[in-house]
Each structure stands twice: as structure tokens, then as C-alpha cells.
Design a protein around this motif. Structure first.
Motif, PDB file in Angstrom:
ATOM      1  N   LYS A  80       0.832  -1.394   0.074  1.00 16.37           N
ATOM      2  CA  LYS A  80      -0.052   0.032   0.014  1.00 16.37           C
ATOM      3  C   LYS A  80       0.927   1.288   0.129  1.00 16.37           C
ATOM      4  O   LYS A  80       0.227   2.206  -0.031  1.00 16.37           O
ATOM      5  CB  LYS A  80      -0.958  -0.028   1.269  1.00 16.37           C
ATOM      6  CG  LYS A  80      -2.041  -0.985   1.201  1.00 16.37           C
ATOM      7  CD  LYS A  80      -2.751  -0.867   2.307  1.00 16.37           C
ATOM      8  CE  LYS A  80      -4.086  -2.015   2.232  1.00 16.37           C
ATOM      9  NZ  LYS A  80      -4.874  -1.899   3.517  1.00 16.37           N
ATOM     10  N   THR A 109      -5.290 -13.289  -6.202  1.00 12.33           N
ATOM     11  CA  THR A 109      -6.327 -13.237  -6.864  1.00 12.33           C
ATOM     12  C   THR A 109      -6.854 -11.978  -6.992  1.00 12.33           C
ATOM     13  O   THR A 109      -6.482 -11.016  -6.260  1.00 12.33           O
ATOM     14  CB  THR A 109      -7.483 -14.271  -6.608  1.00 12.33           C
ATOM     15  OG1 THR A 109      -7.774 -13.603  -5.219  1.00 12.33           O
ATOM     16  CG2 THR A 109      -7.017 -15.507  -6.182  1.00 12.33           C
ATOM     17  N   LYS A 117      -9.738 -10.957  -6.433  1.00 10.39           N
ATOM     18  CA  LYS A 117     -10.345 -10.665  -5.024  1.00 10.39           C
ATOM     19  C   LYS A 117      -9.440 -10.327  -3.942  1.00 10.39           C
ATOM     20  O   LYS A 117      -9.839  -9.567  -3.084  1.00 10.39           O
ATOM     21  CB  LYS A 117     -11.246 -11.912  -4.551  1.00 10.39           C
ATOM     22  CG  LYS A 117     -11.938 -11.747  -3.468  1.00 10.39           C
ATOM     23  CD  LYS A 117     -12.929 -12.925  -2.962  1.00 10.39           C
ATOM     24  CE  LYS A 117     -13.664 -12.842  -1.666  1.00 10.39           C
ATOM     25  NZ  LYS A 117     -13.680 -11.781  -0.869  1.00 10.39           N
ATOM     26  N   GLU A 118      -8.491 -11.023  -3.873  1.00  9.51           N
ATOM     27  CA  GLU A 118      -7.524 -10.743  -2.739  1.00  9.51           C
ATOM     28  C   GLU A 118      -7.038  -9.188  -2.691  1.00  9.51           C
ATOM     29  O   GLU A 118      -6.731  -8.503  -1.762  1.00  9.51           O
ATOM     30  CB  GLU A 118      -6.202 -11.789  -2.814  1.00  9.51           C
ATOM     31  CG  GLU A 118      -6.675 -12.890  -2.250  1.00  9.51           C
ATOM     32  CD  GLU A 118      -5.656 -13.909  -2.523  1.00  9.51           C
ATOM     33  OE1 GLU A 118      -5.488 -14.992  -1.785  1.00  9.51           O
ATOM     34  OE2 GLU A 118      -5.078 -14.309  -3.518  1.00  9.51           O
ATOM     35  N   HIS A 166      -8.529  -6.838  -4.333  1.00  9.37           N
ATOM     36  CA  HIS A 166      -9.785  -5.861  -4.072  1.00  9.37           C
ATOM     37  C   HIS A 166      -9.658  -5.886  -2.630  1.00  9.37           C
ATOM     38  O   HIS A 166     -10.123  -4.780  -2.107  1.00  9.37           O
ATOM     39  CB  HIS A 166     -10.982  -6.350  -4.870  1.00  9.37           C
ATOM     40  CG  HIS A 166     -12.348  -5.677  -4.389  1.00  9.37           C
ATOM     41  ND1 HIS A 166     -12.906  -5.869  -3.463  1.00  9.37           N
ATOM     42  CD2 HIS A 166     -12.370  -4.420  -5.100  1.00  9.37           C
ATOM     43  CE1 HIS A 166     -13.851  -4.816  -3.338  1.00  9.37           C
ATOM     44  NE2 HIS A 166     -13.611  -3.908  -4.393  1.00  9.37           N
ATOM     45  N   ASP A 167      -9.784  -7.052  -1.873  1.00 11.65           N
ATOM     46  CA  ASP A 167      -9.948  -7.063  -0.532  1.00 11.65           C
ATOM     47  C   ASP A 167      -8.808  -6.245   0.449  1.00 11.65           C
ATOM     48  O   ASP A 167      -9.085  -5.730   1.405  1.00 11.65           O
ATOM     49  CB  ASP A 167     -10.170  -8.086   0.311  1.00 11.65           C
ATOM     50  CG  ASP A 167     -11.363  -8.959  -0.565  1.00 11.65           C
ATOM     51  OD1 ASP A 167     -12.496  -8.308  -0.913  1.00 11.65           O
ATOM     52  OD2 ASP A 167     -11.353 -10.366  -0.092  1.00 11.65           O
ATOM     53  N   TYR A 168      -7.605  -6.410  -0.230  1.00 17.32           N
ATOM     54  CA  TYR A 168      -6.400  -5.589   0.457  1.00 17.32           C
ATOM     55  C   TYR A 168      -6.639  -4.072   0.284  1.00 17.32           C
ATOM     56  O   TYR A 168      -6.270  -3.610   1.286  1.00 17.32           O
ATOM     57  CB  TYR A 168      -5.259  -6.043  -0.444  1.00 17.32           C
ATOM     58  CG  TYR A 168      -3.790  -5.719   0.165  1.00 17.32           C
ATOM     59  CD1 TYR A 168      -3.454  -5.876   1.424  1.00 17.32           C
ATOM     60  CD2 TYR A 168      -3.007  -4.749  -0.754  1.00 17.32           C
ATOM     61  CE1 TYR A 168      -2.392  -5.398   1.840  1.00 17.32           C
ATOM     62  CE2 TYR A 168      -1.750  -4.365  -0.275  1.00 17.32           C
ATOM     63  CZ  TYR A 168      -1.333  -4.528   0.807  1.00 17.32           C
ATOM     64  OH  TYR A 168      -0.037  -4.056   1.345  1.00 17.32           O
ATOM     65  N   GLY A 169      -7.296  -3.701  -0.472  1.00 16.92           N
ATOM     66  CA  GLY A 169      -7.484  -2.285  -0.678  1.00 16.92           C
ATOM     67  C   GLY A 169      -6.378  -1.523  -1.263  1.00 16.92           C
ATOM     68  O   GLY A 169      -5.564  -1.905  -1.926  1.00 16.92           O
ATOM     69  N   THR A 170      -6.322   0.130  -0.950  1.00 14.43           N
ATOM     70  CA  THR A 170      -5.430   0.801  -1.522  1.00 14.43           C
ATOM     71  C   THR A 170      -4.661   1.464  -0.312  1.00 14.43           C
ATOM     72  O   THR A 170      -5.286   1.467   0.741  1.00 14.43           O
ATOM     73  CB  THR A 170      -5.923   1.697  -2.472  1.00 14.43           C
ATOM     74  OG1 THR A 170      -7.057   2.471  -1.981  1.00 14.43           O
ATOM     75  CG2 THR A 170      -6.404   1.054  -3.832  1.00 14.43           C
TER      76      THR A 170
END
Length: 140
Positions: free
Chosen positions: A35, A91, A93-94, A96-100
Motif C-alpha cells: 500500500k 487473485t 478478489k485478494e 480488491h480486499d487488500y484495498g489501497t
């Protein structure tokens, strides 16, 4: 501790789970998604040709198990760009779930020249008493 100049920085220590470290060693992962990135990245690459990234593998017996070199960092506010840039071992999804990060970006650090130590090292060798949550500068 006061911030040191890029000339005093020897690289960064970053925390990784075992499965991601194994994927790097096996060549299945050539990008490490974070991030944030070091503000001194360009100076370190200009000085040494790369930024040395020492890998602390998390867990009950956490140690620095080796390192990789990073010569470029790709950043984007679109997770799809990061997925398409190389092998993240994540993935959609991973990611996306991790975020920014705070500024809305994700950073993909290049993973090159991966080396495993014969004997893992403790963090005190790198001037640290506890592992970084993500990454931290080290001074050898």
C-alpha cells in the motif's frame, strides 16, 4: 530515531507470510504488492542500481530468511493494472480486499535476484527490535 539520508539506508525489511516467500523462491511471484513505497526509492536505485529488500517471514519463529532486489515500482489506483503487470500470486478478489493506500494507490514492487540465506537472521542484525507491519528502512 531521526530520518537518515538515502546514503545511510541499506535497504528495507519487509514482512511476508511463508507462502509468498516460497512463491518468490520458486519464481511464481515477481511482484510484491504493498500500500506504500519508500519515499527514497529513486535515490536508492540511482545509488545502487536496486533497492535491497530483506524478507522477514512472519510466524512464531520469525526470522529474516533472505532478500530480493527491486529495480522498479509500478503504481496504480486500479487493481486490475497491478494484476496485469506481472505475477503477484494474488487473485483479483485478494487484491480488491487488500484495498489501497492512503493516497488511493497500490504499489507493485519488482522481485528480482531472490536469494535465501543458509541460516536465517534475527532482526537485530538489521537494527530492528520488532518486525515491521509492512516494511521499514534498515541500516546495517
Amino acid at each position: 530515531m531521526p530520518k537518515k539520508s538515502p546514503n545511510e539506508i541499506d535497504g528495507v525489511v519487509l514482512s511476508l507470510h511463508e507462502k509468498y516467500w516460497r512463491a518468490m523462491l520458486e519464481g511464481e511471484k515477481n511482484l510484491e504488492v504493498r500500500k506504500s513505497m519508500p519515499s527514497d526509492f529513486q535515490e536508492l536505485v540511482s545509488r545502487d542500481g536496486f533497492m535491497r529488500c530483506y524478507v522477514y517471514v512472519t510466524g512464531p519463529r520469525g526470522k529474516v530468511r533472505g532478500f530480493f532486489d527491486c529495480t522498479k515500482i509500478i503504481y496504480s489506483d486500479k487493481p486490475k493494472d497491478i494484476l496485469c503487470a506481472g505475477k503477484t500470486f494474488l487473485t483479483a478478489k485478494e487484491i480488491h480486499d487488500y484495498g489501497t493506500g492512503r493516497n488511493g494507490f497500490l504499489y507493485a514492487w519488482s522481485v528480482e535476484n531472490v536469494r535465501k540465506y543458509d541460516k536465517p537472521l534475527s532482526l537485530d542484525v538489521f537494527g530492528m527490535s520488532k518486525p515491521p507491519l509492512s516494511w521499514g528502512y534498515c541500516y546495517l
